[in-house]
Scaffold this active site. Structure first.
Site, PDB file in Angstrom:
ATOM      1  N   ASP B 323       0.806  -1.214   0.000  1.00  0.00           N
ATOM      2  CA  ASP B 323       0.000   0.000   0.000  1.00  0.00           C
ATOM      3  C   ASP B 323       0.838   1.262   0.000  1.00  0.00           C
ATOM      4  OD1 ASP B 323       0.843  -0.936   2.529  1.00  0.00           O
ATOM      5  OD2 ASP B 323      -0.506   0.489   3.523  1.00  0.00           O
ATOM      6  N   GLU B 324       0.242   2.315  -0.497  1.00  0.00           N
ATOM      7  CA  GLU B 324       0.731   3.690  -0.320  1.00  0.00           C
ATOM      8  C   GLU B 324       2.204   3.907  -0.685  1.00  0.00           C
ATOM      9  OE1 GLU B 324      -2.165   5.401   3.157  1.00  0.00           O
ATOM     10  OE2 GLU B 324      -0.341   4.385   3.829  1.00  0.00           O
TER      11      GLU B 324
END
Lengths: 699, 699
Positions: B323-324
């Site tokens: 993620d991210e």
């Protein structure tokens, strides 16, 4: 506590000795330091040392891993107390916040009378702790922790110079693991508590009629058949000894003999004086089974057993019990009677003395120093033995006169539910000991608080020990004459909170226990239950047994209100103070009267508020006599307050009736084995209501 | 719960399905059973089974040590819940109280979708639990424990027939050990909590920018230089896995890559896409450092690392994060840009997909099934991967349509401070997933609650997870359509108490934290502090970061009021109900008005009562905006109540001013990063005070 910018340190002229109690030095530092036990000497200065994430400690002088571990514990405890984050990896290069200098090592096995002194200097820049050996350093670290307080801008330690050393070298706590097994984690957190208040002996009562709790590899049936599977393995015992040593605490084991020993006989009936069969005792009391002092097999067994335990427990002292033998099995055994006749032993006391002498020889042979309860002190017993007095300070003084060393436990039985003040008033050198010669006084080594566990288990033991134990710890550490009870209570209250950071559950257990009462409940119901629990105390001394309906046993659940109340109700204590202040003002203090009224109203409503819960819960129902007693007694006190405030005194006859009712209500509370500590205050209000010379009652 | 003598069991005609929420069957058994999550099928009967010292359990059918240990835990938990003494050594010869029959073993390593069903039959004579395998038996034992309740005469279990099985096979809880290290004992007690509510996956987020928490023997600098010394040894990890397996819980490790990985680079900067130097990140947020997806050295390292961890963690699933990634280091690295050009990789999303594909190959090579956050779902990714959706139920449904398995976490982020009801309303098969084809619905495996730990540490984590997590557990276990929110809250409240018996501190932590605020205090001061804490909630979602003065970091103490309040105030909830009832009665309910007044009076006085403490304590001072806001808002509500009760409506202009003031006070509370959950109820009172059609105001 007062933070005064970063002002330079200045030694204040006033020297505040511990004996003075609260240390009020100047206007800027007028809060007494929350240290417990009070140090021998405290000099306060201006300013304070900030405690934040930059905190760093460093050791100088003699080093050892125990000190490093103490440092880790200190940092962890600072984090718990303040919430400040201290990263061990974050080693700044600047000077340490706290420097600990230790001159030399202590003995490999901690010994009686080793130096525990330290000096602590705190300035707004840094703190320095100096001690001769690690024991003193450990004591000083606890003082440092106690000095950390919240301030208007930060957490900080007030600038101070402390010189400190203990009054007595033996400051112990006994825990009875025999009657109720106390799990290892509970033992450990109590050792943490002992360290916090500078106690240095953990006396571990490991065998009883109701349980033999130490693993024996030589005689495995001792723990296998004597413990319901609830015992400490040798590995766990070593772990406890190590854990205690890290905290500057000696571990003295007790194996009680020749009485209090039924659990031994479950596995080894041949040790007993009776015919058996024997099983673990479930009831409480003094029982007949006792070891056979006339059979050489007994001493052969004990020789091997003591040998095994003497290796396991490293401490120099070894407790052999010796209390409360009723002698019935001896009387009934013809072989024993024949032995007594043959050896000209006139009575059971002499027979016990013979046994005790033989066992002391075994203890000495295994290079340990014996300790025993009062009863072991008989003519001719070797001078090495240490007498632990449960009977009284008189017998302790008498022993000292005869040249025996002794420790006081009479007056320090925490399970009796006395107030901290009452324990605090007991002094090992009080009573007849006060007039001993100096060299005799030296023989009185100190004292030990005791928690006997008939009505104490893992769940409530902390509450039966703490915080009152801190008052006993102060009596044994702080200078003679330290006697300001109000200061003691104030500091004990703060210490009580700190002890919770160590994981002790002496306060938090109550909420959990009361939840068990209620199942599900409304907030108002729970509030009533909590108000009830906090207003009551359990019966004192041994009256609980006397008033129990069916004889309680080790299988009786300790889940009743009597098990959930605090031994000393602080709510009641504050209420009594309010009443004293109000009456002291000649009943003019209207604000005080209003506060008294709020409390009384809360109590009068408890009985009704608990009705619905009592319908659903047998545990609430069981407490109904006590809740009724409290509500009705509060109603009587309220009527008295009304009479005072209305200026309508009650008659002498009315007073007599009311006082009689109060006493009857106290008796009613006893049905739940509880007591109403507010009773004296209630009586004072009734007294005042009937006597217009006590209060200037407005007409 | 109702004890009805020893009457014979009789199956009642009414069948109570969990979907109906509260199970009201007949007058004698009209209390809903306090089971959470609700079982698939419950039939109540008359009478109840007494639980006392004679309790004995026995196993039949397939046996294994895990079942024996579960039996020991059950007995211990019964003792905790009731106080009843159950001796393991006390094996009576009569029939067991509870007989547990298990047909066959479960898989050696617990697998997704294994049978967890059980049936439980309780009569006034005995209880029988039957399950296909130990997993079902574990689930049934928890139901049995939840059924034990206090009764007018004893503790007992109501007669009942239960058939139960989970709705979803993946019912997880994620704990972020990266941002704040969560000690082993805290992990374990949360596993106990998960077992209690029948969750079966512990997703362990082990690496983050702020910390790498698992010992790697192949790459020791990962934990040595990436953790501040705060990591789990491999031995501890094995211990957790074993502990979890005993409770029917799988352990899925997550090593987040290629982003969220600064802590890896502290020891191994060569993995990164930037030039370094790298150190453990102290701030919160999304940061630039990311692994270099273009260097074969990265994959060589990850191959060895994943190989090591795949051996350590026995579960079939292995979470690779994903993620991210903000891509800034990739943009800034010419070598990476050249690689992208050479391989026709158009953008950072494609570059991440390339990395993700390579890592999934490694995971598969080491015989594990990969799991990743939403972002890993890109065209062409193999169908084996399980998608964990943090973005929303839409992306989960979209993934299912494409044939990917998924689990829902959006809506289950416990750190956002939502109400239990709001979490409860989220359904993995809700929204667009509701219209999926049956075989697509099968791909939605369940869900996971997540606790991200920016503002969560060992001290307050329990309170951030429990009891709200029980509502999510119910959503994932109980039949579709289980939706009675009032029943959920009532049962969650009871479950909350039971969870405390497991050692969870979600309630008790608050008292400890507030004591830190106060140092020493009067009872009235502490009461005010507690009333304040219990009336407030921390700001929701991510607004805490937005309103923080200086950027918080992992070194910021979590010792403020915002850290000590409960995420969902039950005090506020009850107050809102009172106000609704009062207004629902057209303001005629005078008893209700009196209760509202009592609460408002308590709140209006808090600001003044805390003044002395605020002088002494920076932590109380810091909360002054919130305490002022509460007191002043309560004053506005009190004025409104007065107006209603006096029959003197306020004008529209006055109303507007008051509503504006309330909103301003909410803003003021935000300065302490707190929120006033009573605000809607206060607004309703102001509304009612200005609108005589809402209340029939007596003239």
């Amino acid at each position: 506590m007062n933070r005064v910018g970063s002002g330079a340190q200045r030694i204040l002229p006033a020297i505040c000795l511990a004996a003075m109690g609260a240390c009020m030095v100047n206007a800027q530092a007028n809060t007494p330091l929350n240290i417990m036990p009070l140090p021998a000497k405290v000099e306060r200065a201006e300013g304070s040392l900030k405690i934040d994430a930059s905190f760093r400690l460093a050791f100088a002088g003699y080093r050892e891993p125990r000190l490093d571990r103490a440092g880790v514990r200190l940092e962890r405890q600072i984090q718990r107390q303040t919430g400040v984050v201290i990263l061990r990896s974050n080693k700044s290069s600047g000077p340490p916040t706290l420097e600990i200098t230790t001159d030399h090592e202590s003995k490999p096995v901690q010994d009686l009378g080793e130096d525990e002194s330290y000096t602590l200097d705190v300035t707004p820049i840094r703190a320095k702790l100096h001690a001769a050996n690690p024991l003193g350093a450990l004591r000083g670290l606890q003082t440092f922790l106690q000095l950390i307080a919240i301030a208007p801008e930060d957490f900080s330690v007030p600038a101070v110079h402390i010189e400190d050393r203990p009054r007595f070298p033996w400051r112990g706590q006994m825990i009875d693991s025999g009657r109720h097994f106390i799990p290892l984690d509970v033992i450990k957190r109590n050792l943490d508590g002992m360290e916090a208040v500078k106690m240095n002996v953990f006396h571990w009562h490991l065998s009883e009629n109701q349980g033999f709790r130490a693993e024996s590899r030589k005689f495995p049936r001792l723990h296998e058949q004597g413990s319901d599977g609830l015992f400490y393995t040798q590995e766990e015992i070593r772990d406890v000894i190590e854990y205690a040593r890290d905290r500057g605490i000696r571990v003295v084991p007790e194996f009680d003999m020749p009485g209090h020993s039924t659990a031994w006989f479950a596995g080894y009936p041949e040790l007993a004086s009776g015919g058996g069969p024997y099983a673990i005792e479930r009831q409480w009391g003094v029982f007949d089974p006792a070891m056979d002092p006339t059979d050489e097999k007994t001493y052969k067994f004990l020789n091997e057993f003591i040998g095994e335990m003497a290796k396991l427990f490293s401490d120099q002292f070894f407790h052999i019990g010796g209390d409360e033998v009723n002698g019935k099995e001896w009387d009934a055994n013809p072989k024993i009677q024949a032995f007594m006749k043959a050896h000209k032993i006139k009575n059971n006391a002499e027979l016990q003395a013979y046994f005790s002498g033989r066992v002391q020889e075994l203890v000495t042979k295994h290079k340990k120093t014996p300790v025993g309860w009062d009863e072991v002190l008989v003519p001719g017993v070797p001078k090495t033995i240490v007498i632990q007095s449960w009977r009284g300070v008189d017998s302790l003084a008498a022993a000292a006169k005869m040249g025996y060393r002794g420790i006081l436990s009479n007056g320090y039985y925490l399970d009796l539910g006395w107030s901290a003040a009452r324990h605090y008033a007991m002094d090992p050198l009080g009573g007849p000991a006060a007039s001993l010669a100096p060299e005799q006084k030296q023989l009185i080594l100190g004292g030990e608080s005791c928690i006997w566990s008939e009505y104490v288990n893992a769940e409530n033991i902390d509450s039966r020990i703490w915080p009152r134990n801190a008052a006993i710890a102060e009596r044994l550490w702080s200078p003679e004459g330290t006697s300001d009870v109000a200061s003691m209570y104030a500091r004990m209250e703060t210490e009580s909170t700190r002890l919770e950071w160590l994981g002790l559950t002496h306060r938090s257990f109550q909420r959990a226990m009361l939840q068990r009462f209620a199942g599900s409940w409304t907030p108002a119901e729970f509030e009533a239950l909590r108000a009830l629990a906090q207003a009551l105390e359990h019966q004192k001394d041994y009256s609980r047994e006397a008033s129990a309906g069916s004889p309680p046993s080790s299988l009786t659940p300790l889940n009743r209100l009597v098990d959930a109340v605090y031994p000393e109700s602080d709510v009641s204590q504050r209420f009594s103070q309010l009443v004293d202040q109000f009456l002291g003002s000649s009943c003019k203090d209207q604000a005080g009267a209003a506060q008294i009224r709020v409390e009384l109203e809360r109590w009068t409503s408890i009985e009704d508020r608990l009705q619905p819960l009592a319908q659903r819960s047998h545990l609430v129902q069981e407490a109904a006599p006590a809740s009724g007693a409290l509500s009705q007694a509060a109603k009587i006190a309220m009527d008295a307050l009304d009479a005072i405030q209305k200026g309508a005194p009650i008659s002498a006859d009315q007073k007599k009736i009311q006082i009689g009712s109060l006493n009857a209500l106290e008796q009613q509370a006893h049905k739940s084995q509880l007591t109403l500590p507010e009773l004296p205050a209630f009586q004072k209000l009734v007294e005042a209501a009937s006597n217009s010379s006590l209060c200037t009652v407005p007409k």
